[in-house]
Scaffold this active site. Structure first.
Site, PDB file in Angstrom:
ATOM      1  N   ALA A  76     -68.058 -59.239  -8.577  1.00 27.07           N
ATOM      2  CA  ALA A  76     -67.086 -60.256  -8.137  1.00 27.07           C
ATOM      3  C   ALA A  76     -67.388 -60.707  -6.707  1.00 27.07           C
ATOM      4  O   ALA A  76     -67.284 -61.902  -6.391  1.00 27.07           O
ATOM      5  CB  ALA A  76     -65.666 -59.690  -8.232  1.00 27.07           C
ATOM      6  N   THR A 125     -64.276 -43.506   3.449  1.00 25.38           N
ATOM      7  CA  THR A 125     -64.945 -44.813   3.574  1.00 25.38           C
ATOM      8  C   THR A 125     -64.090 -45.780   4.380  1.00 25.38           C
ATOM      9  O   THR A 125     -64.582 -46.509   5.249  1.00 25.38           O
ATOM     10  CB  THR A 125     -65.160 -45.406   2.163  1.00 25.38           C
ATOM     11  OG1 THR A 125     -65.876 -44.454   1.388  1.00 25.38           O
ATOM     12  CG2 THR A 125     -65.895 -46.722   2.208  1.00 25.38           C
ATOM     13  N   ASP A 181     -59.305 -40.870  -7.057  1.00 27.63           N
ATOM     14  CA  ASP A 181     -58.201 -40.028  -6.571  1.00 27.63           C
ATOM     15  C   ASP A 181     -56.852 -40.752  -6.456  1.00 27.63           C
ATOM     16  O   ASP A 181     -55.809 -40.108  -6.432  1.00 27.63           O
ATOM     17  CB  ASP A 181     -58.548 -39.443  -5.199  1.00 27.63           C
ATOM     18  CG  ASP A 181     -59.807 -38.591  -5.229  1.00 27.63           C
ATOM     19  OD1 ASP A 181     -60.212 -38.182  -6.344  1.00 27.63           O
ATOM     20  OD2 ASP A 181     -60.389 -38.335  -4.162  1.00 27.63           O
ATOM     21  N   LYS A 223     -43.968 -22.265 -29.741  1.00 29.96           N
ATOM     22  CA  LYS A 223     -45.118 -23.088 -29.336  1.00 29.96           C
ATOM     23  C   LYS A 223     -46.367 -22.218 -29.361  1.00 29.96           C
ATOM     24  O   LYS A 223     -46.476 -21.271 -28.594  1.00 29.96           O
ATOM     25  CB  LYS A 223     -44.854 -23.596 -27.918  1.00 29.96           C
ATOM     26  CG  LYS A 223     -45.517 -24.881 -27.604  1.00 29.96           C
ATOM     27  CD  LYS A 223     -45.123 -25.325 -26.214  1.00 29.96           C
ATOM     28  CE  LYS A 223     -44.440 -26.656 -26.158  1.00 29.96           C
ATOM     29  NZ  LYS A 223     -45.114 -27.747 -26.811  1.00 29.96           N
ATOM     30  N   LYS A 224     -47.265 -22.549 -30.272  1.00 22.89           N
ATOM     31  CA  LYS A 224     -48.410 -21.646 -30.469  1.00 22.89           C
ATOM     32  C   LYS A 224     -49.532 -21.886 -29.470  1.00 22.89           C
ATOM     33  O   LYS A 224     -50.292 -20.985 -29.140  1.00 22.89           O
ATOM     34  CB  LYS A 224     -48.939 -21.808 -31.889  1.00 22.89           C
ATOM     35  CG  LYS A 224     -47.940 -21.266 -32.887  1.00 22.89           C
ATOM     36  CD  LYS A 224     -48.580 -21.142 -34.239  1.00 22.89           C
ATOM     37  CE  LYS A 224     -47.652 -20.412 -35.183  1.00 22.89           C
ATOM     38  NZ  LYS A 224     -47.528 -21.091 -36.463  1.00 22.89           N
TER      39      LYS A 224
END
Ligand code: F6P
Length: 328
Positions: A21, A109, A133, A219-220
């Site tokens: 761009a 930067t 990030d 919850k397995k």
């Protein structure tokens, strides 16, 4: 105007569509867009894309919307932390007769761009937030974040299959440095039960209590996202601490690492990168300098570099609460 363009720090998917761009917007203004290789190091070494400080042709960036990585190359540059290094960078910008510099990258930067702007009185400097990030102030999203979230969620979806087959727990470590945005987004989109992030205190005892409750509820299997910057120092160490404290699941740790920085940018990153690249060139032609382009609430914006790097963005509390409320 002769504009030098560089990518610095960790690369991010979307840097290439952004370069495309910039090259094409610059061409429309009659600018000479020069690709600087390997970030700030390329200014010191006089290393330019194509061998000399020639203009990048609009055709040379064809197909870069879908290309991952940073084709001008990227690097971290220790010299930028010293007064002598900064002096040398500015001297070289003058020597090669640049009128402006566009720097794409994360916190380090943009800090470098700010320091150059302070010392290069006659030149213009614009920063573009490009990092997986999403830790930069002045833009709701950074270029690369959406793709890294997708990469993390794809991994979680796959791990959930094997976690289900073996009644196991996976601890998935994701990048993000000191910011928990990436971890939280992956945890929510991946339907993960737990996430540990740098912005909140992680109590091993509380985690074990929650895991015991999950087990009692039937919850397995379970998946927990561990931000690399969390206080226990990553997925393996957190797993050891959980084992010691009696976590009721068989566990494995997986570190996604640099896989998260690769891949073809998703459409949202391509659009953001294209908008910001174009806007950076427009901003230079409006005489702007010492600013970072960004997108806030859908609108293009300019933020002084000092403000953009003043502190890290912290993950929205609403997202942390959301994760807790939906993971039962
Ligand atoms: O800033 C981008 C990032 O990928 C962080 O998420 C991570 O902590 C860091 O870079 C890794 O850097 P390096 O490639 O230098 O190890």
């Amino acid at each position: 105007m002769k504009i030098g363009v560089l990518c610095s720090g960790g690369d991010a998917p979307g840097m290439n569509p952004c370069l495309r761009a910039i090259v094409r917007a610059g061409d429309q203004y009659g600018d000479k867009i020069v690709g600087i290789c390997r970030g700030y190091q390329g200014i010191l070494n006089g290393e330019f894309w194509g061998g000399t400080d020639r203009a990048v042709d609009v055709r040379e960036v064809s197909g870069w919307t879908s290309k991952g990585g940073a084709s001008f190359n990227s690097s971290r540059c220790d010299e930028m932390r010293t007064e002598e290094g900064l002096r040398q960078v500015v001297e070289n910008l003058r020597r090669y007769r640049f009128g402006a510099l566009v720097a794409i990258g994360g916190n380090g930067t943009l800090t470098g761009a700010m320091e150059i702007a302070k010392r290069w009185e006659e030149g213009q400097v614009i920063g573009i937030p490009g990092t997986i990030d999403n830790d930069v102030l002045g833009s709701d999203y950074t270029i690369g974040f959406a793709t890294a979230v997708k990469t993390g969620v794809d991994a979680v979806d796959k791990l959930r299959d094997t976690a289900g087959s073996h009644d196991m727990m996976f601890l998935v470590e994701v990048m993000g440095r000191d910011c928990g945005d990436l971890a939280t987004a992956i945890a929510i989109a991946g339907g993960c039960e737990l996430a540990t992030i740098p912005e909140t205190h992680t109590s091993i005892e509380t985690l074990v209590e929650k895991l015991k409750r999950f087990k009692a509820l039937g919850k397995k299997s379970t998946i927990m996202i561990v931000a690399e910057g969390d206080e226990y120092g990553g997925a393996y160490k957190t797993m050891e601490a959980l084992k010691q404290a009696g976590a009721p699941y068989e566990m494995r740790a997986v570190v996604l690492g640099h896989v998260m920085r690769g891949g073809s940018p998703v459409p949202l990153d391509r659009i953001l990168a294209t908008r910001l690249g174009r806007f950076a060139v427009d901003a230079l032609h409006q005489g702007e300098s010492g600013k970072m382009v960004g997108e806030i609430a859908g609108k293009l914006s300019l933020t002084p570099l000092e403000e953009a790097v003043a502190s890290h963005k912290t993950v929205a509390r609403e997202l942390i609460e959301l994760l807790e409320r939906v993971s039962v």
